[in-house]
Scaffold this motif. Sequence first.
Motif, PDB file in Angstrom:
ATOM      1  N   GLN A 297      54.835  75.082  35.906  1.00 10.41           N
ATOM      2  CA  GLN A 297      54.377  75.540  34.694  1.00 10.41           C
ATOM      3  C   GLN A 297      52.890  75.415  34.730  1.00 10.41           C
ATOM      4  O   GLN A 297      52.500  74.503  34.660  1.00 10.41           O
ATOM      5  CB  GLN A 297      55.219  74.856  33.616  1.00 10.41           C
ATOM      6  CG  GLN A 297      54.753  75.706  32.217  1.00 10.41           C
ATOM      7  CD  GLN A 297      55.928  75.118  31.099  1.00 10.41           C
ATOM      8  OE1 GLN A 297      56.942  74.655  31.345  1.00 10.41           O
ATOM      9  NE2 GLN A 297      55.469  75.372  29.899  1.00 10.41           N
ATOM     10  N   ARG A 298      52.154  76.600  34.369  1.00  8.98           N
ATOM     11  CA  ARG A 298      50.588  76.691  34.386  1.00  8.98           C
ATOM     12  C   ARG A 298      50.251  76.812  32.968  1.00  8.98           C
ATOM     13  O   ARG A 298      50.708  77.439  32.081  1.00  8.98           O
ATOM     14  CB  ARG A 298      50.545  78.013  35.143  1.00  8.98           C
ATOM     15  CG  ARG A 298      50.970  77.953  36.773  1.00  8.98           C
ATOM     16  CD  ARG A 298      50.698  79.112  37.393  1.00  8.98           C
ATOM     17  NE  ARG A 298      51.790  79.514  38.710  1.00  8.98           N
ATOM     18  CZ  ARG A 298      51.225  79.403  39.720  1.00  8.98           C
ATOM     19  NH1 ARG A 298      49.708  79.419  39.809  1.00  8.98           N
ATOM     20  NH2 ARG A 298      52.125  79.773  40.862  1.00  8.98           N
ATOM     21  N   PHE A 299      49.120  76.190  32.903  1.00  5.16           N
ATOM     22  CA  PHE A 299      48.261  76.271  31.513  1.00  5.16           C
ATOM     23  C   PHE A 299      46.726  76.605  31.873  1.00  5.16           C
ATOM     24  O   PHE A 299      46.464  75.875  32.827  1.00  5.16           O
ATOM     25  CB  PHE A 299      48.315  74.850  30.823  1.00  5.16           C
ATOM     26  CG  PHE A 299      49.648  74.696  29.920  1.00  5.16           C
ATOM     27  CD1 PHE A 299      49.892  74.876  28.800  1.00  5.16           C
ATOM     28  CD2 PHE A 299      50.836  74.019  30.760  1.00  5.16           C
ATOM     29  CE1 PHE A 299      51.227  74.666  28.266  1.00  5.16           C
ATOM     30  CE2 PHE A 299      51.888  73.858  30.430  1.00  5.16           C
ATOM     31  CZ  PHE A 299      52.117  73.870  28.848  1.00  5.16           C
ATOM     32  N   PRO A 300      46.063  77.319  31.193  1.00 11.75           N
ATOM     33  CA  PRO A 300      44.772  77.338  31.456  1.00 11.75           C
ATOM     34  C   PRO A 300      43.977  76.022  31.246  1.00 11.75           C
ATOM     35  O   PRO A 300      44.369  75.088  30.274  1.00 11.75           O
ATOM     36  CB  PRO A 300      44.330  78.193  30.213  1.00 11.75           C
ATOM     37  CG  PRO A 300      45.396  78.844  29.942  1.00 11.75           C
ATOM     38  CD  PRO A 300      46.700  78.253  30.067  1.00 11.75           C
ATOM     39  N   LEU A 301      42.913  75.670  32.074  1.00 13.06           N
ATOM     40  CA  LEU A 301      42.339  74.339  31.792  1.00 13.06           C
ATOM     41  C   LEU A 301      41.948  74.048  30.408  1.00 13.06           C
ATOM     42  O   LEU A 301      42.156  72.987  30.075  1.00 13.06           O
ATOM     43  CB  LEU A 301      40.858  74.512  32.731  1.00 13.06           C
ATOM     44  CG  LEU A 301      40.020  73.244  32.482  1.00 13.06           C
ATOM     45  CD1 LEU A 301      40.908  72.020  33.245  1.00 13.06           C
ATOM     46  CD2 LEU A 301      38.853  73.248  33.481  1.00 13.06           C
ATOM     47  N   THR A 302      41.383  75.272  29.685  1.00 15.42           N
ATOM     48  CA  THR A 302      40.928  74.771  28.324  1.00 15.42           C
ATOM     49  C   THR A 302      42.181  74.381  27.489  1.00 15.42           C
ATOM     50  O   THR A 302      42.093  73.787  26.430  1.00 15.42           O
ATOM     51  CB  THR A 302      40.446  76.004  27.653  1.00 15.42           C
ATOM     52  OG1 THR A 302      41.406  76.938  27.764  1.00 15.42           O
ATOM     53  CG2 THR A 302      39.067  76.314  28.562  1.00 15.42           C
ATOM     54  N   LYS A 319      56.556  71.112  37.492  1.00 12.60           N
ATOM     55  CA  LYS A 319      55.231  70.645  37.520  1.00 12.60           C
ATOM     56  C   LYS A 319      54.215  71.220  36.745  1.00 12.60           C
ATOM     57  O   LYS A 319      54.178  72.689  36.762  1.00 12.60           O
ATOM     58  CB  LYS A 319      54.844  70.456  38.976  1.00 12.60           C
ATOM     59  CG  LYS A 319      53.355  70.035  39.167  1.00 12.60           C
ATOM     60  CD  LYS A 319      53.456  68.679  38.963  1.00 12.60           C
ATOM     61  CE  LYS A 319      52.053  67.997  39.094  1.00 12.60           C
ATOM     62  NZ  LYS A 319      51.844  66.331  38.910  1.00 12.60           N
ATOM     63  N   VAL A 320      53.541  70.598  36.026  1.00 11.88           N
ATOM     64  CA  VAL A 320      52.662  70.837  35.109  1.00 11.88           C
ATOM     65  C   VAL A 320      51.296  71.116  35.812  1.00 11.88           C
ATOM     66  O   VAL A 320      50.841  70.279  36.124  1.00 11.88           O
ATOM     67  CB  VAL A 320      52.434  70.437  33.642  1.00 11.88           C
ATOM     68  CG1 VAL A 320      51.394  70.713  32.795  1.00 11.88           C
ATOM     69  CG2 VAL A 320      54.037  70.218  32.787  1.00 11.88           C
ATOM     70  N   VAL A 321      50.634  72.277  35.631  1.00 10.74           N
ATOM     71  CA  VAL A 321      49.579  72.500  36.367  1.00 10.74           C
ATOM     72  C   VAL A 321      48.392  73.374  35.276  1.00 10.74           C
ATOM     73  O   VAL A 321      48.763  74.240  34.808  1.00 10.74           O
ATOM     74  CB  VAL A 321      49.786  73.399  37.650  1.00 10.74           C
ATOM     75  CG1 VAL A 321      48.393  73.759  38.367  1.00 10.74           C
ATOM     76  CG2 VAL A 321      50.712  72.745  38.711  1.00 10.74           C
ATOM     77  N   LEU A 322      47.046  72.697  35.661  1.00 10.96           N
ATOM     78  CA  LEU A 322      46.109  73.273  34.851  1.00 10.96           C
ATOM     79  C   LEU A 322      45.406  74.174  35.795  1.00 10.96           C
ATOM     80  O   LEU A 322      44.997  73.883  37.143  1.00 10.96           O
ATOM     81  CB  LEU A 322      45.326  72.351  34.168  1.00 10.96           C
ATOM     82  CG  LEU A 322      45.699  71.345  33.119  1.00 10.96           C
ATOM     83  CD1 LEU A 322      44.741  70.179  32.869  1.00 10.96           C
ATOM     84  CD2 LEU A 322      46.271  72.010  32.002  1.00 10.96           C
TER      85      LEU A 322
END
Length: 324
Positions: A297-302, A319-322
């Motif tokens: 599961q992807r999130f922007p770094l911000t 897995k959570v990923v920035l």
Amino acid sequence: MHAIRLHAFGPAENLSPEEVADPAPGPGQVRIAVRAAGVHLLDTALREGVQGPPAPAPTPLPTIPGREVAGVVESLGADTPGSWLGRRVVAHLGFAPGGYAELAVTDAGRLHEIPPGLDFAEAVAMIGTGRTALGILQFAELGPDAVVLVPAAAGGIGTLLVQYARATGATVVGLAGGPRKTALVAANGAGIAVDYDDPSWPAEVRARLGGRAVTLVLDGVGGEVAREAVALLGPGGLHLVFGWSAEGVRDGQGHFVEGVSRSVLGPVMLERAGGLRALEERALAEAAAGRLTPAVQRFPLTEAAAAHRALESRGTVGKVVLEP
């Protein structure tokens, strides 16, 4: 570079996007242009200022959190082999922070080249979550006669445990919270996928097993779910406890039963595996061969704060990923 900094321990809102100086690689180190950074539940505890095992010491502030990165080597320190320059790599930084950023520095000895076919986020998932899953599975006896119950089957580790157990021919019971996650667990290969938010879930598992008893519980959750799962074990069943989660495991108060429960993280796991690096290499190879497929599961770094909140509320899948 852009990075996420923590100036004071506390809630997720304390994670602040900022512009900071680029880090410089020292002797034997590389600087990585980060394309994906892993987020772990332990990160949320360190953000709150929780100390004690497995963290070796208090985290000095301010800090850039994050201990898992993947990207491209774009700069070398003195005495670092030039062959690393320009390569796609993934590394677990240990307890050194710095992952939630556009650039990260680490020792060349921590690097793995990312196998063809894996993207950066998948590589990050396998370097941390993947190595842990394989470390746990060293202690599991799996095969067609096994009935394996995974309490957090929609999580990063749980997804891989389900896949691995299913491939051995075992009957896999996957628990998850809510219909959406339960559907994903079934699609991932669990023959029985059950919503643990429904208080009657143990009765449903018993009915669907048709008289068969659970032989193995792979427990990274603890608390009431673990207690009810252990109650489903038949004679000779095994309860493997791992992780840094809520409701018992995080504070060391999981549902342990003498002769049934065994904690499998730490030195006991590494001794059997031949060390962390051996587990990391195997995890990447399993993913490259298609035998294990991490959910990400992807999130922007911000949006690091949003990623932390979602992880803490069990609102994530895999897995959570920035991504910078």
